[in-house]
Design an enzyme around this catalytic site. Structure first.
Site, PDB file in Angstrom:
ATOM      1  N   SER A 252       0.809  -1.416  -0.176  1.00  0.00           N
ATOM      2  CA  SER A 252       0.003   0.040  -0.050  1.00  0.00           C
ATOM      3  C   SER A 252       0.779   1.218   0.186  1.00  0.00           C
ATOM      4  CB  SER A 252      -0.871   0.092   1.392  1.00  0.00           C
ATOM      5  OG  SER A 252      -2.007   1.010   1.119  1.00  0.00           O
ATOM      6  N   LYS A 256       4.651   2.074  -2.115  1.00  0.00           N
ATOM      7  CA  LYS A 256       5.187   3.341  -2.879  1.00  0.00           C
ATOM      8  C   LYS A 256       6.566   3.754  -2.341  1.00  0.00           C
ATOM      9  CE  LYS A 256       0.613   5.386  -2.267  1.00  0.00           C
ATOM     10  NZ  LYS A 256      -0.308   4.392  -3.385  1.00  0.00           N
ATOM     11  N   TRP A 343      -9.904   0.560  -6.461  1.00  0.00           N
ATOM     12  CA  TRP A 343      -9.011   1.962  -6.224  1.00  0.00           C
ATOM     13  C   TRP A 343      -7.677   1.987  -6.356  1.00  0.00           C
ATOM     14  CZ3 TRP A 343     -10.535   6.610  -4.678  1.00  0.00           C
ATOM     15  CH2 TRP A 343      -9.969   7.748  -3.766  1.00  0.00           C
ATOM     16  N   HIS A 393      -7.473  -5.500  -1.153  1.00  0.00           N
ATOM     17  CA  HIS A 393      -6.262  -4.785  -0.796  1.00  0.00           C
ATOM     18  C   HIS A 393      -5.604  -5.231   0.378  1.00  0.00           C
ATOM     19  CE1 HIS A 393      -3.997  -0.947  -1.078  1.00  0.00           C
ATOM     20  NE2 HIS A 393      -3.865  -0.984   0.361  1.00  0.00           N
TER      21      HIS A 393
END
Length: 421
Positions: A252, A256, A343, A393
């Protein structure tokens, strides 16, 4: 209503693909209750073109590895630093030290050994620091390959933390495959909230009297990625860790972080980015699911202030995330996403991976090796790995099995017995 995607690739990869909306998905997904409001219809993805990874800003084509290494890759990293994550303000600080704080009794029924290490960024125990927990297999020949996990090293919680069920389960999964797990407490580097700057390493290294970062100075993702490189500074000195086989991984928002750390620091042997989405590994020009506008409204401190300025003019951004994937080349990279994580823009991650392939080809490496997005639970790829799994997710056992198989293959390790899929 078709969505146009230009894949900018050098021969033999140069092609123009037009995806009809109906071929991508007949109808927008049926969303779970209270799912974030956004654009989830492939038929409404705007037309866009992507920066060519093998063309310099001055228009010169990149046709050899030397030009890529010396000109295009540094250029790409500068663009991401200026317009997305912010410039990292320091490298390894002079005087940085570390110390083993505790060596624990054998864990996991004797299968693992653990130690807790603290990195003192400027060599002072009362200065900025970060805790690591190193869990290694006890019955495997040393040195061992390890996964350095962004986050997961703070207080116990459902998705990490010392003594958590997550730590025990994940450690067991990796130990059984001959890998170690290193977690780090990134909250010690900067707390993950809007008011975290004042007590962060960013503020510590800022100019005297500075109250906020400049427009192109590092955001929290930049600070956390910097801290992963400082963890790597320690790991390359640990005799029981194989310094040439350190994987960086994040999930998540920390996916990044793993992407930015892995792109910058070539000491990381493999980069694993799990459901990292917007600002991590997906094409932001698609404006599907989470967008620059929504992410910089939710967590503006993750990025530099310049990034937010592109919210209403995404096509003006000089980069997109196929370029960050390409910056990892020729090292292996693996992206994972989930069937119900709309998303996160699952298809956008696949498109980003596809558009990084020409750079891997420049090195003589095979990237994904497939033209179409694979079905659910069908891992693909050679040097660029990708899968879309069932579920939503997060990070689960299926993800770990694919990651470990991928690492085994690239490290030349014997495959695990049985079928891990």
């Amino acid at each position: 209503g078709a969505a146009w995607i230009r894949f900018s690739m050098e021969t033999p990869f140069r092609l123009l693909l037009v995806f009809a909306a109906g071929a991508l998905r007949a109808e927008p997904p049926v969303l779970p209750p209270n799912y974030p409001a956004a654009q989830y219809d492939e038929a409404k993805v705007p037309r866009y073109s992507l920066p060519d990874p093998l063309v310099l800003l001055d228009g010169t084509k990149v046709t050899d590895v030397k030009t890529w290494r010396e000109k295009r890759r540094p250029e790409i990293l500068r663009l991401f630093a200026t317009d997305v994550y912010g410039r990292t303000m320091v490298s390894r600080p002079e005087g940085m030290t570390w110390a083993t704080i505790a060596t624990e009794p054998p864990a996991l029924d004797g299968a693992a050994v653990r130690r807790d290490v603290t990195i003192y960024f400027v060599g002072k125990t009362d200065g900025p620091k970060m805790d690591l927990r190193v869990t290694l297999p006890a019955r495997t020949a040393r040195p061992v390959p390890v996964f350095l996990m962004a986050g997961g090293g703070g207080p116990p919680g459902p998705f990490g933390g010392r003594g958590s069920a997550w730590e025990e389960k994940t450690s067991r999964t990796l130990i059984d495959r001959g890998y170690g797990l290193v977690t780090c407490d990134l909250a010690m580097v900067e707390a993950d909230h809007r008011d975290g700057y004042a007590k962060s390493v960013r503020a510590f290294f800022a100019a005297p009297g500075q109250k906020e970062p400049g427009p192109d100075e590092w955001g929290a993702i930049g600070a956390w990625a910097w801290a992963l490189s400082r963890a790597m500074d320690y790991l390359v000195t640990a005799p029981d860790v194989d310094a040439g086989k350190v994987c960086v991984i994040g999930v998540s928002r920390y996916g990044k972080v793993a992407m930015w750390a892995g792109a910058q620091d070539e000491r990381f042997a493999i980069v694993f980015s799990c459901v990292s989405g917007c600002g991590g590994a997906t094409i932001v020009r698609r404006q599907f699911g989470e967008t620059i506008a929504s992410i910089t409204n939710f967590a503006p401190y993750w990025f530099d202030r310049n990034f937010k300025s592109y919210a209403g003019r995404v096509n003006d951004l000089p980069v997109d995330w196929h370029l960050l994937i390409a910056a990892v080349a020729p090292r292996p990279i693996y992206l994972s996403t989930a069937e119900r994580d709309y998303w996160n823009d699952q298809r956008g991650q696949f498109i980003a991976a596809r558009n990084a392939e020409p750079v891997y080809a420049l090195f003589g490496k095979r990237g994904l090796g497939v033209q179409e997005m694979p079905p659910v639970d069908t891992p693909v790829g050679d040097t660029i790995g990708f899968h879309l799994r069932q579920g939503s997710h997060g990070l689960n056992d299926y993800d770990w099995w694919q990651f470990l198989d991928f690492a085994d293959r690239h490290f030349g390790r014997a495959p695990a017995p049985g079928n891990s899929n």
